[in-house]
Motif scaffolding. Structure first.
Motif, mmCIF file in Angstrom:
data_model
loop_
_atom_site.group_PDB
_atom_site.id
_atom_site.type_symbol
_atom_site.label_atom_id
_atom_site.label_comp_id
_atom_site.label_asym_id
_atom_site.label_seq_id
_atom_site.Cartn_x
_atom_site.Cartn_y
_atom_site.Cartn_z
ATOM 1 N N GLN A 465 62.953 5.043 21.685
ATOM 2 C CA GLN A 465 61.574 5.320 21.311
ATOM 3 C C GLN A 465 60.567 4.624 22.217
ATOM 4 O O GLN A 465 59.496 5.162 22.491
ATOM 5 N N SER A 469 57.959 6.826 24.189
ATOM 6 C CA SER A 469 56.544 6.592 23.898
ATOM 7 C C SER A 469 55.763 6.318 25.178
ATOM 8 O O SER A 469 54.615 6.754 25.329
ATOM 9 N N TYR A 472 55.346 9.647 26.959
ATOM 10 C CA TYR A 472 54.335 10.431 26.234
ATOM 11 C C TYR A 472 52.928 9.900 26.524
ATOM 12 O O TYR A 472 51.972 10.667 26.704
ATOM 13 N N LYS A 473 52.814 8.564 26.580
ATOM 14 C CA LYS A 473 51.523 7.943 26.878
ATOM 15 C C LYS A 473 51.005 8.376 28.245
ATOM 16 O O LYS A 473 49.805 8.623 28.428
ATOM 17 N N TYR A 503 58.972 13.919 20.702
ATOM 18 C CA TYR A 503 58.430 13.549 22.013
ATOM 19 C C TYR A 503 58.398 14.745 22.956
ATOM 20 O O TYR A 503 57.435 14.926 23.713
#
Length: 573
Positions: A465, A469, A472-473, A503
């Motif tokens: 994760q 993350s 994705y950011k 995601y």
């Protein structure tokens, strides 16, 4: 409009400057139609001219004539014989007249006369006949009755030129009435043509051969410059990406490529870019624990930012960790930086040079993995961490235990991580993504792009994760740094395998441009859950040929054929 000669001896066509022209008149339509009338016609690749004329009628006179007609026909229907052959037709026209009058009186509709003429243009008589049959078939399938304009070819030809000439010889045959609301169905500009003013050439629209030019950095037109490119091996997605890299190079775009399959070496060489070969036999080193001056995040300090990124990297190394182990790892990271004089005070990242000037600390001032390993050795609770980290210090991955010696001053940088091997590719991908991300944030006024090939390794089930993350950011925030993130994969199902596809879906939704090359049935079914593709588009994706793609560009869906010159092909293949 000014041909050198016209041969009109044949009643079935005109011969104009060596080409053959034949006219079609649309003489009737469905009484009710809920779609765009000429959509299927315009999306063909047949060369043709279409003229649509609208003649607005006088509202007062029309209502007066309709009232007179309704009165007369109403009397006939009441007093006439029910067995008359034309009784049904009379009833239809009576009801239609009442409907038109009501729409004009109550809903302020206006009545128009509609005329539609089509001229087919071909190079040979045989091709002309074939195209005529094709267009007539399309029109009839769309609910329109047609008639060939035999002996009236010249009148139809002139009516299809931009001269505003609706010839009286063919008007009476093709005239039909239509209300204002019905005009919507005749709107002709419905093909998804993408032609951005400062765009890069992509290829041609398969349906109508129009060129496709996309300026993905146009902030007024697109929410972001991100792209997703999906396709099976051999479908043409890598060739497409290389074309984009080549063409954006001309614009001076800074481009960073994560290359796990060693596919971009040739283009890096051709464009005088830099290839960083990263692996056990390489002389290029990157220190995972480096803190770079460009790495600062908004409202966060240097060390805070770095530790959050390292949680992602060590998540790949150690696997899923519970909260207690995450806390222990963070404690040891803080300790190893403290030994180098680095803490949460950003000033601790600066030092004085020989001239007494304040500069940011270099890579040799940072801890390396061996320093972390020694800190872990001091605590019995970290035996698991120490064991998992051993290959990175003394084993096959010990090349990661070095100070950074990579220079990133070229506008085209390819990170070749092929030598890492299948199991270790994710480490190299993450290290370079973090490195390139810091470069991207450096100057907001310059456009730049990062290409993430085989992105499923970072946001799929083999990842974690923290890493997902972080990726994705990047897709979510890269726009404000003038950047474009490009996700490339052939394993669509793996892309949506972490956290029920959360995601993968987020990255898909944060990409204004999506290109779907040919995919297998299994991947199409997965994609259907997360992308807004129709049944027709599902069939198209499955049957695409090499070099063909279904593109979602903003709100437009276009079937495109990727085009390139021989020079481009030689440069990149």
């Amino acid at each position: 409009m000014a041909p050198s000669y016209i041969n009109n001896k044949n009643p079935k066509y005109l011969e104009v400057d060596g080409k053959y022209y034949a006219g079609i008149l649309v003489v009737d339509y469905y009484r009710e139609y809920s779609e765009i009338l000429f959509k299927n016609l315009i999306n063909t690749n047949v060369n043709m001219n279409i003229s649509i004329f609208y003649e607005k009628q006088d509202t007062y006179k029309t209502i007066k004539d309709l009232t007179y007609f309704i009165g007369n026909v109403g009397v006939d229907l009441k007093s006439g014989n029910a067995n008359r052959e034309d009784i049904d037709i009379a009833a239809y026209t009576y009801n239609d007249a009442k409907f038109i009058r009501k729409e004009m009186q109550v809903n302020n509709e206006e009545l128009y006369f509609l005329y539609t003429y089509i001229t087919i243009i071909s190079n040979t008589e045989k091709e002309l006949e074939r195209n005529l049959n094709k267009i007539e078939g399309i029109l009839q399938a769309s609910g329109m009755m047609t008639r060939n304009s035999n002996f009236r070819q010249e009148q139809t030809y002139k009516s299809c030129l931009p001269l505003m000439e609706n010839n009286i010889d063919i008007k009476q045959v093709s005239r039909r009435n239509i209300l204002t609301n019905g005009l919507i169905a005749t709107y002709p500009f419905i093909s998804s043509n993408i032609c951005d003013e400062n765009g890069v050439f992509i290829g041609t629209n398969i349906y109508n051969n129009s060129i496709i030019l996309v300026d993905r950095f146009n902030k007024e037109k697109y929410k972001n410059a991100n792209m997703c490119v999906f396709g099976t091996s051999g479908a043409g997605k890598s060739f497409y990406i290389k074309l984009l890299i080549l063409r954006y190079r001309i614009f001076g775009l800074e481009q960073y490529i994560i290359d796990p399959e060693r596919e971009y070496n040739k283009i890096a060489e051709s464009l005088e870019g830099v290839r960083i070969k990263f692996g056990p036999s390489s002389n290029y080193f990157i220190n995972v624990l480096d803190i770079r001056e460009d790495s600062i995040e908004e409202e966060k300090g240097f060390l805070t930012t770095k530790i959050s990124k390292l949680r992602g990297f060590f998540g790949l190394v150690f696997g899923e960790l519970d909260e207690e182990n995450v806390a222990i790892l963070e404690e040891k990271l803080i300790e190893v930086y403290k030994e180098k004089g680095i803490n949460f005070d950003d000033n601790s990242l600066y030092k004085l040079n020989k001239n007494g000037e304040k500069i940011f600390k270099e890579s040799v001032d940072m801890p390396i993995l061996e320093d972390l390993y020694k800190v872990l050795e001091k605590d019995g609770k970290t035996k698991y961490f120490k064991t998992k980290l051993y290959p990175f210090i003394y084993g096959s991955l010990s090349f990661l235990n070095n100070y950074t010696n990579v220079e990133l001053e070229n506008k085209l940088i390819v990170a070749d991580i092929y030598d890492l091997g299948e199991e270790n590719l994710k480490y190299g991908m993450y290290i370079f993504v973090e490195l390139f991300w810091d470069k991207i944030k450096k100057d907001r006024n310059k456009n730049k792009a990062i290409y993430l090939d085989e992105i499923w390794r970072l946001i799929g089930v083999t990842s974690n994760q923290f890493v997902a993350s972080f990726i994705y950011k990047i897709f979510k925030t890269i726009r404000k740094y003038g950047g474009s993130a490009v996700a490339i994969t052939q394993d669509v199902s793996d892309l949506f395998s972490l956290d029920n596809g959360a995601y993968g879906k987020s990255i898909l939704n944060n990409s204004s441009i999506k290109s779907f090359f040919a995919l297998e049935e299994e991947n199409i079914l997965v994609l259907e859950k997360y992308a807004n593709i129709s049944e027709k588009e599902k069939i198209e994706i499955k049957s695409l040929k090499r070099g063909e793609t279904l593109m979602f560009i903003g709100d437009n869906h276009v079937l495109a054929k990727i085009e390139c010159s021989e020079e481009e092909k030689e440069l990149i293949s």
